[in-house]
Motif scaffolding. Structure first.
Motif, PDB file in Angstrom:
ATOM      1  N   GLN A 117      56.532  69.311 110.518  1.00 11.11           N
ATOM      2  CA  GLN A 117      56.891  68.408 109.495  1.00 11.11           C
ATOM      3  C   GLN A 117      57.286  68.984 108.318  1.00 11.11           C
ATOM      4  O   GLN A 117      58.366  68.269 107.397  1.00 11.11           O
ATOM      5  N   ARG A 118      56.661  69.874 107.568  1.00 13.40           N
ATOM      6  CA  ARG A 118      57.013  70.357 106.351  1.00 13.40           C
ATOM      7  C   ARG A 118      58.235  70.978 106.475  1.00 13.40           C
ATOM      8  O   ARG A 118      59.292  70.961 105.317  1.00 13.40           O
ATOM      9  N   TYR A 119      58.785  71.683 107.591  1.00 16.35           N
ATOM     10  CA  TYR A 119      60.230  72.249 107.683  1.00 16.35           C
ATOM     11  C   TYR A 119      61.162  71.404 108.354  1.00 16.35           C
ATOM     12  O   TYR A 119      62.255  71.941 108.811  1.00 16.35           O
ATOM     13  N   HIS A 120      60.918  70.332 108.818  1.00 14.34           N
ATOM     14  CA  HIS A 120      61.658  69.334 109.505  1.00 14.34           C
ATOM     15  C   HIS A 120      62.356  70.051 110.773  1.00 14.34           C
ATOM     16  O   HIS A 120      63.308  69.927 111.323  1.00 14.34           O
ATOM     17  N   LEU A 121      61.127  70.626 111.523  1.00 13.61           N
ATOM     18  CA  LEU A 121      61.597  71.513 112.607  1.00 13.61           C
ATOM     19  C   LEU A 121      62.009  70.568 113.875  1.00 13.61           C
ATOM     20  O   LEU A 121      61.301  69.754 114.131  1.00 13.61           O
ATOM     21  N   ARG A 122      63.137  70.906 114.824  1.00  7.76           N
ATOM     22  CA  ARG A 122      63.561  70.319 115.693  1.00  7.76           C
ATOM     23  C   ARG A 122      63.963  71.464 116.799  1.00  7.76           C
ATOM     24  O   ARG A 122      64.140  72.445 116.574  1.00  7.76           O
ATOM     25  N   ALA A 123      63.719  70.778 118.195  1.00  3.16           N
ATOM     26  CA  ALA A 123      63.773  71.544 119.171  1.00  3.16           C
ATOM     27  C   ALA A 123      65.234  71.551 119.721  1.00  3.16           C
ATOM     28  O   ALA A 123      65.918  70.615 119.994  1.00  3.16           O
ATOM     29  N   ILE A 124      65.704  72.611 120.296  1.00  2.00           N
ATOM     30  CA  ILE A 124      67.018  72.973 121.011  1.00  2.00           C
ATOM     31  C   ILE A 124      66.875  73.253 122.535  1.00  2.00           C
ATOM     32  O   ILE A 124      67.608  73.382 123.189  1.00  2.00           O
ATOM     33  N   ASN A 125      65.625  73.985 122.578  1.00  2.94           N
ATOM     34  CA  ASN A 125      65.247  74.395 123.927  1.00  2.94           C
ATOM     35  C   ASN A 125      64.954  73.222 124.973  1.00  2.94           C
ATOM     36  O   ASN A 125      65.077  72.144 124.613  1.00  2.94           O
ATOM     37  N   SER A 126      64.790  73.385 126.235  1.00  2.00           N
ATOM     38  CA  SER A 126      64.648  72.520 127.268  1.00  2.00           C
ATOM     39  C   SER A 126      63.236  71.796 127.187  1.00  2.00           C
ATOM     40  O   SER A 126      63.117  70.779 128.020  1.00  2.00           O
ATOM     41  N   ILE A 127      62.458  72.233 126.175  1.00  2.00           N
ATOM     42  CA  ILE A 127      61.394  71.244 126.007  1.00  2.00           C
ATOM     43  C   ILE A 127      61.871  69.784 125.292  1.00  2.00           C
ATOM     44  O   ILE A 127      61.348  68.732 125.491  1.00  2.00           O
ATOM     45  N   ASN A 128      63.209  69.942 124.761  1.00  2.00           N
ATOM     46  CA  ASN A 128      63.748  68.652 124.245  1.00  2.00           C
ATOM     47  C   ASN A 128      64.384  67.902 125.408  1.00  2.00           C
ATOM     48  O   ASN A 128      65.237  68.309 126.337  1.00  2.00           O
ATOM     49  N   ILE A 129      63.805  66.572 125.542  1.00  5.52           N
ATOM     50  CA  ILE A 129      64.119  65.647 126.736  1.00  5.52           C
ATOM     51  C   ILE A 129      65.817  65.582 126.950  1.00  5.52           C
ATOM     52  O   ILE A 129      66.147  65.272 128.140  1.00  5.52           O
ATOM     53  N   ALA A 130      66.452  65.520 125.910  1.00  4.54           N
ATOM     54  CA  ALA A 130      67.689  65.364 125.961  1.00  4.54           C
ATOM     55  C   ALA A 130      68.679  66.327 126.522  1.00  4.54           C
ATOM     56  O   ALA A 130      69.670  66.166 127.184  1.00  4.54           O
ATOM     57  N   ARG A 131      67.943  67.595 126.522  1.00  4.36           N
ATOM     58  CA  ARG A 131      68.440  68.790 127.451  1.00  4.36           C
ATOM     59  C   ARG A 131      68.625  68.193 128.889  1.00  4.36           C
ATOM     60  O   ARG A 131      69.426  68.551 129.581  1.00  4.36           O
ATOM     61  N   ILE A 132      67.485  67.898 129.211  1.00  2.55           N
ATOM     62  CA  ILE A 132      67.094  67.636 130.566  1.00  2.55           C
ATOM     63  C   ILE A 132      67.990  66.595 131.299  1.00  2.55           C
ATOM     64  O   ILE A 132      68.610  66.419 132.043  1.00  2.55           O
ATOM     65  N   LEU A 133      68.146  65.299 130.178  1.00  2.46           N
ATOM     66  CA  LEU A 133      68.880  64.216 130.674  1.00  2.46           C
ATOM     67  C   LEU A 133      70.383  64.570 130.716  1.00  2.46           C
ATOM     68  O   LEU A 133      71.161  64.153 131.392  1.00  2.46           O
ATOM     69  N   ALA A 134      70.972  65.345 129.954  1.00  2.39           N
ATOM     70  CA  ALA A 134      72.311  65.770 130.124  1.00  2.39           C
ATOM     71  C   ALA A 134      72.471  66.672 131.257  1.00  2.39           C
ATOM     72  O   ALA A 134      73.692  66.445 131.719  1.00  2.39           O
ATOM     73  N   GLN A 135      71.656  67.226 131.825  1.00  2.00           N
ATOM     74  CA  GLN A 135      71.680  68.190 132.923  1.00  2.00           C
ATOM     75  C   GLN A 135      71.636  67.477 134.263  1.00  2.00           C
ATOM     76  O   GLN A 135      72.171  67.835 135.376  1.00  2.00           O
ATOM     77  N   THR A 136      71.400  66.290 134.270  1.00  2.00           N
ATOM     78  CA  THR A 136      71.330  65.325 135.330  1.00  2.00           C
ATOM     79  C   THR A 136      72.566  64.953 135.723  1.00  2.00           C
ATOM     80  O   THR A 136      72.727  64.872 136.974  1.00  2.00           O
ATOM     81  N   VAL A 137      73.536  64.873 134.694  1.00  2.00           N
ATOM     82  CA  VAL A 137      74.728  64.405 135.074  1.00  2.00           C
ATOM     83  C   VAL A 137      75.514  65.248 136.118  1.00  2.00           C
ATOM     84  O   VAL A 137      76.066  64.564 137.149  1.00  2.00           O
ATOM     85  N   TYR A 138      75.530  66.468 136.039  1.00  2.00           N
ATOM     86  CA  TYR A 138      76.222  67.179 136.804  1.00  2.00           C
ATOM     87  C   TYR A 138      75.695  67.185 138.544  1.00  2.00           C
ATOM     88  O   TYR A 138      76.531  67.589 139.386  1.00  2.00           O
ATOM     89  N   TYR A 139      74.391  67.098 138.624  1.00  2.00           N
ATOM     90  CA  TYR A 139      74.014  66.709 139.980  1.00  2.00           C
ATOM     91  C   TYR A 139      74.811  65.569 140.616  1.00  2.00           C
ATOM     92  O   TYR A 139      75.225  65.521 141.644  1.00  2.00           O
ATOM     93  N   PHE A 140      74.811  64.519 139.924  1.00  2.00           N
ATOM     94  CA  PHE A 140      75.543  63.167 140.275  1.00  2.00           C
ATOM     95  C   PHE A 140      77.330  63.500 140.415  1.00  2.00           C
ATOM     96  O   PHE A 140      77.754  63.211 141.537  1.00  2.00           O
ATOM     97  N   TYR A 141      77.781  64.176 139.514  1.00  2.00           N
ATOM     98  CA  TYR A 141      79.310  64.529 139.727  1.00  2.00           C
ATOM     99  C   TYR A 141      79.572  65.358 140.964  1.00  2.00           C
ATOM    100  O   TYR A 141      80.246  65.044 141.584  1.00  2.00           O
ATOM    101  N   ALA A 142      78.597  66.584 141.096  1.00  2.00           N
ATOM    102  CA  ALA A 142      78.844  67.199 142.135  1.00  2.00           C
ATOM    103  C   ALA A 142      78.739  66.432 143.637  1.00  2.00           C
ATOM    104  O   ALA A 142      79.440  66.775 144.564  1.00  2.00           O
ATOM    105  N   TYR A 143      77.719  65.610 143.742  1.00  2.00           N
ATOM    106  CA  TYR A 143      77.408  64.847 144.941  1.00  2.00           C
ATOM    107  C   TYR A 143      78.687  64.196 145.177  1.00  2.00           C
ATOM    108  O   TYR A 143      79.180  64.025 146.377  1.00  2.00           O
ATOM    109  N   PHE A 144      79.304  63.396 144.162  1.00  2.00           N
ATOM    110  CA  PHE A 144      80.165  62.482 144.426  1.00  2.00           C
ATOM    111  C   PHE A 144      81.453  63.434 144.895  1.00  2.00           C
ATOM    112  O   PHE A 144      82.404  62.899 145.567  1.00  2.00           O
ATOM    113  N   ARG A 145      81.668  64.409 144.289  1.00  2.00           N
ATOM    114  CA  ARG A 145      82.894  65.328 144.931  1.00  2.00           C
ATOM    115  C   ARG A 145      82.821  65.348 146.220  1.00  2.00           C
ATOM    116  O   ARG A 145      83.672  65.652 147.169  1.00  2.00           O
TER     117      ARG A 145
END
Length: 462
Positions: free
Chosen positions: A212-240
């Protein structure tokens, strides 16, 4: 949409707060309180969507109106407008039973761009909207660092520090990170391996006061946004493949070390995407293969391989899977993680192991087999694999049954790993962006592999 910790000791938070929290303040990982369920009618309606259109629909299910749809659409369009291929993640047919999903058409030629272009723009949006300062701290086994830096370099209100294991990433990966001379970027070359870098990151984030002192934010896949973004290409490939009449027995083979990419596939399947096997492809650092086949999760001896981005023993996303494996029971997960910290080992057996083996197939690829797969695929099909994708293709060849089709995820452009490609006497021409790197000066600081050494650098930088 609320997000909760796998360890159950924080109050539910919304999407934006989940992104900003990164690692949950109780040391767990954030997951959606409920996984959105998609009907067959919804899947059919999405089949003809472009990649950005599909990403918008999927993100909307997890953002749940917290970001206005118009703003979310701009974030998505800005993120995927940087890709060299109009399809963003094109699917290439190798032969009847094997397709390759190319995830390397982003700015840094690696699959990490898929999530990190979006997350970088999302952080910029949040910073501007809230008038907040964002200090990003991440670790990389090679590709995350360059993708993360590219996603936020030059953005007002954001500074980024990336740790990488000194001398244990490919030359191109190192150059992509360390030739960036921007005031908001710091590269730390850590004495040790990626697991050391990852441990430092998680322990610094677990120090809530420091975070909190240094306003640290995560960019690794511990960040849930990383995981959610990666679900998209499974759907995309399946549809192709569905457009080609293949709608059953579609598997995915995923080169993985940190369990994030394949967990995204697991999440997509739980949402209702009707895929078959999720094949977990590892290299000689095969802790995840041993867990699937034997039920034992225990780090072994670290091995340097031709696929360095997978040279990982402790998979940071594994805890998310344990949460679902154990009936979404945070008390059980906390006990397991405490035992792992104490004993360095997690074991499952009986019904639990059978559930693991129903969720995943697994295959560990040796160094020589990886090189052999590169050579065979090039000689027989004229398609050049990078060494990580070669692990995925080797697993697909081993685990695909008659009547099935497997999509192997291609996680990086082969030019990023020319050291391995040259070992099988294949000459390639690097893209101009990669070829130009060798002429640029490097900017990095070498540090000891301790929390204290890294914290000292962060205090100076932030």
């Amino acid at each position: 949409m609320d997000y909760i910790s796998t360890r159950g000791n924080i109050a539910p938070v919304g999407f934006v707060d989940a992104v900003l929290m990164g690692l949950a303040d109780d040391g767990g990982l954030l997951v959606p309180k409920h996984i959105p369920q998609l009907s067959e009618a919804e899947l059919d309606a999405w089949r003809g969507l472009s990649y950005p259109e599909l990403a918008l629909e999927l993100f909307s299910r997890f953002v749940d109106g917290e970001i206005p749809r118009g703003d979310l659409k701009r974030l998505v369009d800005d993120s995927y407008g940087t890709f060299r291929d109009e399809a963003v993640t094109p699917v290439r047919r190798i032969h009847d039973r094997l397709h390759v999903l190319e995830l390397f058409h982003g700015p840094t030629f690696a699959f990490k761009d898929i999530a990190l272009q979006f997350l970088g723009n999302l952080y910029g949006y949040i910073s501007k909207k809230n008038g907040s300062t964002i200090h990003i701290l991440g670790a990389t086994s090679g590709d995350t660092g360059a993708s993360a830096i590219e996603g936020v370099r030059g953005k007002e209100g954001i500074r980024i520090c990336i740790l990488h294991p000194h001398g244990k990433v490919s030359r191109v990966q190192e150059l992509q990170m360390t030739t960036v001379d921007d005031a908001n970027v710091l590269n730390l070359a850590v004495d040790g391996n990626f697991d050391d870098c990852q441990r430092i990151i998680k322990e610094l984030f677990a120090d809530v006061a420091f975070k909190q002192r240094y306003h640290l934010r995560a960019i690794n896949s511990i960040n849930i946004a990383r995981i959610l973004a990666q679900t998209v290409y499974y759907f995309y490939a399946y549809f192709r493949l569905a457009e080609q009449g293949v709608r059953e027995n579609v598997n995915f083979s995923v080169p993985t070390g940190n369990f994030g990419d394949i967990f995204a596939g697991y999440l997509a399947k739980r949402m209702g995407l009707p895929i078959g096997k999720l094949m977990l492809a590892t290299n000689e650092n095969n802790i995840l293969e041993r867990f699937v086949t034997e039920g034992v999760y225990q780090p072994g001896e670290f091995r340097g391989t031709h696929s360095p981005s997978m040279d990982i023993q402790v998979a940071s996303n594994f805890e998310r899977y344990l949460y679902y494996l154990n009936g979404e029971n945070p008390g059980t997960v906390s006990a397991l993680m405490d035992a792992f910290k104490r004993d360095g080992r997690i074991a499952v057996e009986g019904d639990a192991l059978r559930r693991v083996q129903a969720d995943f197939a697994a295959y560990g690829v040796g160094n020589d087999e990886c090189l052999r797969e590169i050579k065979v695929c090039y000689d027989e099909y004229g398609y050049l694999l990078d060494p990580h994708t070669a692990c995925g293709v080797a697993a697909a060849n081993r685990l695909t049954a008659d009547g099935e089709v497997t999509v192997a995820l291609s996680t990086a452009h082969p030019a990023k790993f020319d050291e391995a490609i040259r070992l099988v006497d294949i000459a390639q021409t690097a893209p101009a962006q990669i070829a130009a790197l060798s002429d640029k000066p490097q900017f990095q600081t070498r540090v000891a592999g301790t929390n204290e050494a890294v914290a000292e650098q962060l205090e100076r930088f932030f």
